[in-house]
Design a protein around this motif. Structure first.
Motif, PDB file in Angstrom:
ATOM      1  N   UNK A 155       0.807  -1.214   0.000  1.00  0.00           N
ATOM      2  CA  UNK A 155       0.000   0.000   0.000  1.00  0.00           C
ATOM      3  C   UNK A 155       0.840   1.264   0.000  1.00  0.00           C
ATOM      4  N   UNK A 156       0.146   2.372  -0.097  1.00  0.00           N
ATOM      5  CA  UNK A 156       0.771   3.684  -0.093  1.00  0.00           C
ATOM      6  C   UNK A 156       1.810   3.849  -1.191  1.00  0.00           C
ATOM      7  N   UNK A 157       1.667   3.082  -2.272  1.00  0.00           N
ATOM      8  CA  UNK A 157       2.650   3.165  -3.359  1.00  0.00           C
ATOM      9  C   UNK A 157       2.624   4.545  -4.018  1.00  0.00           C
ATOM     10  N   UNK A 158       1.462   5.163  -4.102  1.00  0.00           N
ATOM     11  CA  UNK A 158       1.386   6.502  -4.696  1.00  0.00           C
ATOM     12  C   UNK A 158       2.171   7.508  -3.859  1.00  0.00           C
ATOM     13  N   UNK A 159       2.023   7.409  -2.529  1.00  0.00           N
ATOM     14  CA  UNK A 159       2.740   8.320  -1.634  1.00  0.00           C
ATOM     15  C   UNK A 159       4.250   8.105  -1.738  1.00  0.00           C
ATOM     16  N   UNK A 160       4.661   6.847  -1.770  1.00  0.00           N
ATOM     17  CA  UNK A 160       6.094   6.548  -1.873  1.00  0.00           C
ATOM     18  C   UNK A 160       6.656   7.038  -3.203  1.00  0.00           C
ATOM     19  N   UNK A 161       5.904   6.842  -4.287  1.00  0.00           N
ATOM     20  CA  UNK A 161       6.357   7.289  -5.609  1.00  0.00           C
ATOM     21  C   UNK A 161       6.457   8.817  -5.658  1.00  0.00           C
ATOM     22  N   UNK A 162       5.471   9.508  -5.098  1.00  0.00           N
ATOM     23  CA  UNK A 162       5.500  10.977  -5.073  1.00  0.00           C
ATOM     24  C   UNK A 162       6.694  11.473  -4.263  1.00  0.00           C
ATOM     25  N   UNK A 163       6.971  10.818  -3.172  1.00  0.00           N
ATOM     26  CA  UNK A 163       8.108  11.191  -2.333  1.00  0.00           C
ATOM     27  C   UNK A 163       9.425  10.994  -3.091  1.00  0.00           C
ATOM     28  N   UNK A 164       9.560   9.862  -3.757  1.00  0.00           N
ATOM     29  CA  UNK A 164      10.773   9.579  -4.548  1.00  0.00           C
ATOM     30  C   UNK A 164      10.955  10.625  -5.659  1.00  0.00           C
ATOM     31  N   UNK A 165       9.876  10.920  -6.368  1.00  0.00           N
ATOM     32  CA  UNK A 165       9.949  11.921  -7.447  1.00  0.00           C
ATOM     33  C   UNK A 165      10.360  13.278  -6.888  1.00  0.00           C
TER      34      UNK A 165
END
Length: 122
Positions: free
Chosen positions: A15-25
């Motif tokens: 879960x929270x893959x969108x949040x992790x991806x946004x953070x990485x970007x």
């Protein structure tokens, strides 16, 4: 062994893959870029994994070479939080000598104020 356990736990993070991806970007953006965010607000109901997510984001940031610090509600005051942030960042090689000096002065003044109150009561 601890590192293997940590890696397996992270691999099982769901879960929270969108949040992790946004953070990485975001970490790939220059701080001068107007799209760069300096604050990520993590919120949600109790028990949904906020602390785990923050620890995951902290690990991502460290992998990218960022300095990180974490404080939670167990910290009793702003000076205490600042001291903890300074301690954690110092352990990573990022010292705030002036902040440390000011915090030491603050602690000394608080001690003096407390001892003055105690003397007045006597």
């Amino acid at each position: 062994m601890q590192e293997l356990i940590r890696q397996r736990r992270r691999a099982g993070f769901v879960g929270r893959s969108d949040e992790r991806a946004a953070f990485r970007r975001n970490l790939d953006l220059a701080p001068e870029d107007e799209r760069h965010r300096f604050l990520f607000h993590v919120h949600g109901n109790a028990g949904v994994g906020k602390a785990f997510l923050v620890r995951e984001l902290e690990q991502v940031a460290r992998e990218k070479g960022a300095f990180t610090a974490y404080v939670d509600k167990s910290v009793g005051s702003v000076p205490e939080a600042m001291s903890e942030v300074s301690r954690q960042l110092g352990a990573q090689g990022c010292r705030f000598k002036e902040l440390e000096r000011l915090l030491a002065t603050h602690r000394e003044r608080r001690r003096e104020a407390r001892s003055g109150k105690a003397a007045l009561r006597q």
